[in-house]
Motif scaffolding. Structure first.
Motif, PDB file in Angstrom:
ATOM      1  N   CYS A 184       0.828  -1.207   0.000  1.00 50.78           N
ATOM      2  CA  CYS A 184       0.000   0.000   0.000  1.00 50.78           C
ATOM      3  C   CYS A 184       0.862   1.258   0.000  1.00 50.78           C
ATOM      4  CB  CYS A 184      -0.927   0.005   1.217  1.00 50.78           C
ATOM      5  SG  CYS A 184      -2.276  -1.192   1.129  1.00 50.78           S
ATOM      6  N   CYS A 185       1.932   1.245   0.805  1.00 49.53           N
ATOM      7  CA  CYS A 185       2.819   2.406   0.845  1.00 49.53           C
ATOM      8  C   CYS A 185       3.444   2.659  -0.515  1.00 49.53           C
ATOM      9  CB  CYS A 185       3.902   2.200   1.905  1.00 49.53           C
ATOM     10  SG  CYS A 185       3.313   2.307   3.610  1.00 49.53           S
ATOM     11  N   THR A 203     -12.229  -3.422  10.223  1.00 48.25           N
ATOM     12  CA  THR A 203     -11.242  -3.126  11.268  1.00 48.25           C
ATOM     13  C   THR A 203      -9.854  -2.984  10.656  1.00 48.25           C
ATOM     14  OG1 THR A 203     -12.536  -4.325  12.924  1.00 48.25           O
ATOM     15  CG2 THR A 203     -10.195  -3.963  13.398  1.00 48.25           C
ATOM     16  N   LYS A 204      -9.489  -3.901   9.755  1.00 48.05           N
ATOM     17  CA  LYS A 204      -8.199  -3.807   9.077  1.00 48.05           C
ATOM     18  C   LYS A 204      -8.121  -2.520   8.283  1.00 48.05           C
ATOM     19  CE  LYS A 204      -5.341  -6.080   5.551  1.00 48.05           C
ATOM     20  NZ  LYS A 204      -5.187  -7.258   4.660  1.00 48.05           N
ATOM     21  N   ALA A 205      -9.206  -2.165   7.611  1.00 53.01           N
ATOM     22  CA  ALA A 205      -9.209  -0.950   6.806  1.00 53.01           C
ATOM     23  C   ALA A 205      -8.949   0.278   7.674  1.00 53.01           C
ATOM     24  CB  ALA A 205     -10.545  -0.814   6.084  1.00 53.01           C
ATOM     25  N   GLU A 206      -9.596   0.370   8.841  1.00 48.70           N
ATOM     26  CA  GLU A 206      -9.402   1.512   9.725  1.00 48.70           C
ATOM     27  C   GLU A 206      -7.973   1.574  10.243  1.00 48.70           C
ATOM     28  OE1 GLU A 206     -12.338   1.056  12.734  1.00 48.70           O
ATOM     29  OE2 GLU A 206     -14.042   1.490  11.386  1.00 48.70           O
ATOM     30  N   ARG A 207      -7.412   0.424  10.605  1.00 51.10           N
ATOM     31  CA  ARG A 207      -6.046   0.398  11.114  1.00 51.10           C
ATOM     32  C   ARG A 207      -5.047   0.794  10.028  1.00 51.10           C
ATOM     33  NH1 ARG A 207      -6.294  -5.252  14.688  1.00 51.10           N
ATOM     34  NH2 ARG A 207      -7.462  -4.356  16.444  1.00 51.10           N
ATOM     35  N   PHE A 208      -5.265   0.317   8.818  1.00 52.25           N
ATOM     36  CA  PHE A 208      -4.361   0.662   7.725  1.00 52.25           C
ATOM     37  C   PHE A 208      -4.450   2.158   7.403  1.00 52.25           C
ATOM     38  CE2 PHE A 208      -2.422  -2.885   5.097  1.00 52.25           C
ATOM     39  CZ  PHE A 208      -2.343  -3.761   6.169  1.00 52.25           C
ATOM     40  N   ARG A 209      -5.645   2.731   7.441  1.00 49.27           N
ATOM     41  CA  ARG A 209      -5.782   4.160   7.155  1.00 49.27           C
ATOM     42  C   ARG A 209      -5.035   4.984   8.205  1.00 49.27           C
ATOM     43  NH1 ARG A 209     -11.520   2.659   6.275  1.00 49.27           N
ATOM     44  NH2 ARG A 209     -11.765   2.322   4.018  1.00 49.27           N
ATOM     45  N   SER A 213      -1.774   7.257   7.434  1.00 49.30           N
ATOM     46  CA  SER A 213      -1.790   8.665   7.804  1.00 49.30           C
ATOM     47  C   SER A 213      -0.539   9.021   8.597  1.00 49.30           C
ATOM     48  CB  SER A 213      -3.050   8.989   8.612  1.00 49.30           C
ATOM     49  OG  SER A 213      -3.072  10.351   8.994  1.00 49.30           O
ATOM     50  N   ARG A 214      -0.123   8.142   9.511  1.00 44.76           N
ATOM     51  CA  ARG A 214       1.091   8.388  10.289  1.00 44.76           C
ATOM     52  C   ARG A 214       2.333   8.367   9.405  1.00 44.76           C
ATOM     53  NH1 ARG A 214      -1.702   5.106  14.126  1.00 44.76           N
ATOM     54  NH2 ARG A 214      -0.511   3.247  13.530  1.00 44.76           N
ATOM     55  N   GLU A 215       2.252   7.654   8.288  1.00 47.16           N
ATOM     56  CA  GLU A 215       3.371   7.627   7.344  1.00 47.16           C
ATOM     57  C   GLU A 215       3.427   8.882   6.486  1.00 47.16           C
ATOM     58  OE1 GLU A 215       5.852   5.417   6.881  1.00 47.16           O
ATOM     59  OE2 GLU A 215       5.191   4.252   8.628  1.00 47.16           O
ATOM     60  N   GLY A 216       2.440   9.744   6.633  1.00 46.93           N
ATOM     61  CA  GLY A 216       2.463  11.014   5.924  1.00 46.93           C
ATOM     62  C   GLY A 216       1.586  11.099   4.690  1.00 46.93           C
ATOM     63  N   PHE A 217       0.810  10.068   4.424  1.00 45.78           N
ATOM     64  CA  PHE A 217      -0.074  10.109   3.257  1.00 45.78           C
ATOM     65  C   PHE A 217      -1.337  10.894   3.595  1.00 45.78           C
ATOM     66  CE2 PHE A 217       2.409   6.205   2.604  1.00 45.78           C
ATOM     67  CZ  PHE A 217       2.928   6.463   1.340  1.00 45.78           C
ATOM     68  N   SER A 218      -1.803  11.666   2.638  1.00 46.79           N
ATOM     69  CA  SER A 218      -2.999  12.475   2.858  1.00 46.79           C
ATOM     70  C   SER A 218      -4.247  11.610   2.842  1.00 46.79           C
ATOM     71  CB  SER A 218      -3.114  13.541   1.765  1.00 46.79           C
ATOM     72  OG  SER A 218      -3.387  12.930   0.510  1.00 46.79           O
ATOM     73  N   GLY A 219      -5.337  12.161   3.395  1.00 50.75           N
ATOM     74  CA  GLY A 219      -6.591  11.430   3.372  1.00 50.75           C
ATOM     75  C   GLY A 219      -7.063  11.158   1.965  1.00 50.75           C
ATOM     76  N   GLU A 220      -6.859  12.133   1.065  1.00 47.32           N
ATOM     77  CA  GLU A 220      -7.257  11.947  -0.330  1.00 47.32           C
ATOM     78  C   GLU A 220      -6.504  10.791  -0.960  1.00 47.32           C
ATOM     79  OE1 GLU A 220      -7.348  14.447  -4.561  1.00 47.32           O
ATOM     80  OE2 GLU A 220      -6.539  15.357  -2.719  1.00 47.32           O
ATOM     81  N   ALA A 221      -5.195  10.704  -0.682  1.00 42.20           N
ATOM     82  CA  ALA A 221      -4.396   9.611  -1.240  1.00 42.20           C
ATOM     83  C   ALA A 221      -4.830   8.267  -0.662  1.00 42.20           C
ATOM     84  CB  ALA A 221      -2.913   9.843  -0.960  1.00 42.20           C
ATOM     85  N   ILE A 222      -5.054   8.218   0.634  1.00 44.69           N
ATOM     86  CA  ILE A 222      -5.421   6.960   1.285  1.00 44.69           C
ATOM     87  C   ILE A 222      -6.738   6.425   0.753  1.00 44.69           C
ATOM     88  CG2 ILE A 222      -6.053   5.935   3.509  1.00 44.69           C
ATOM     89  CD1 ILE A 222      -4.063   7.952   4.800  1.00 44.69           C
TER      90      ILE A 222
END
Length: 281
Positions: A184-185, A203-209, A213-222
């Motif tokens: 994904c990264c 649950t997996k989807a929420e954790r991955f998002r 986000s902590r890796e610096g990806f924007s919400g739009e990108a995620i």
């Protein structure tokens, strides 16, 4: 002419996604170089097998390449009088069916050859796409692959993303959540894909998002990564049920973005005209 037989050529063209025409002699009258049922395959730059050679085969090849250049699937029934049209001394008449199969430019990459990946491959084998299955486990490679698919064994599946063409539809179904996250990264770092989907629960989807986000990806990108992948209305947890849900979503999205191909066939009136024309020769 290539030494490969017409049926081998069809398999090769399907595997590569290349457009091709199957030329079949469906009727003969008088003296002809080949009998009814003879076949050859014609691509933009190659011919495979033969239906008689000479100027007759050249004319068939030229007509087939006109159909290929049009880029549309079709079936055409065409007469070839050898004396009048092909200037061949045998002087008979042949009717040839030209079946044009357009190229497949829908590229799908499936990361993970486990139960769901194998079930999905079985469905994608019947869709107009080219499939690449990527996994690090050689023992999961099927004994045979569908004509439109290939298996890529890579110790580092993330690096396989670099080999995929732009606008590939990427499906992540691996056995390892860590590998899923790494994929994904990389997918979001260089986003050149038509679609990206990730298998998993909400649950997996929420954790991955949150992690992305902590890796610096924007919400739009995620949000570009569809997780959970699949149509919500198609329920079930068996591998085939999950695969059906994913395939249905892919097909639905693909035809929302691309006009559904339609074939053009010789009409019955045209067929009768061709056959009557042969009888009058």
């Amino acid at each position: 002419m290539n030494v490969m037989s017409w049926h081998q050529a069809i398999t090769q063209c399907m595997h590569a996604g290349h457009a091709y025409v199957i030329a079949t002699v469906v009727n003969t009258q008088g003296s002809t170089p080949r009998d009814g049922g003879s076949k050859m395959v014609i691509t933009a730059d190659q011919t495979y097998d033969t239906i008689g050679g000479g100027r007759f085969e050249l004319l068939v090849t030229q007509r087939a390449r006109e159909l290929l250049a049009a880029g549309q699937g079709c079936q055409r029934l065409e007469p070839f009088p050898l004396g009048a049209q092909a200037a061949q001394c045998c002087g008979g008449n042949l009717t040839v069916m030209l079946e044009c199969i357009p190229c497949r430019d829908w590229q799908v990459a499936v990361f993970g050859a486990g139960h769901v990946g194998q079930a999905l491959l079985g469905i994608l084998a019947g869709l107009p796409c080219q499939v690449t299955v990527v996994d690090s486990r050689p023992e999961l490679a099927p004994e045979s692959m569908p004509p439109n698919a290939r298996m890529a064994i890579d110790d580092n599946p993330v690096s396989a993303l670099d080999t995929l063409p732009d606008n590939t539809w990427v499906i992540v179904l691996t056995h390892d959540h860590g590998l899923d996250f790494s994929l994904c990264c990389r997918l979001l770092t260089d986003y050149r894909w038509s679609f990206t989907g990730l298998i998993g629960s909400r649950t997996k989807a929420e954790r991955f998002r949150a992690r992305l986000s902590r890796e610096g990806f924007s919400g739009e990108a995620i949000r570009r990564i569809q997780c959970p992948i699949g149509l919500e209305g198609v329920e079930g947890k068996y591998p085939m049920e999950v695969a059906v849900s994913i395939a249905a979503q892919l097909q639905s999205l693909y035809y929302q973005r691309h006009e559904r191909p339609t074939g053009v066939s010789t009409t019955w009136r045209e067929i009768k005209s061709v056959l009557n024309g042969e009888q009058m020769e």
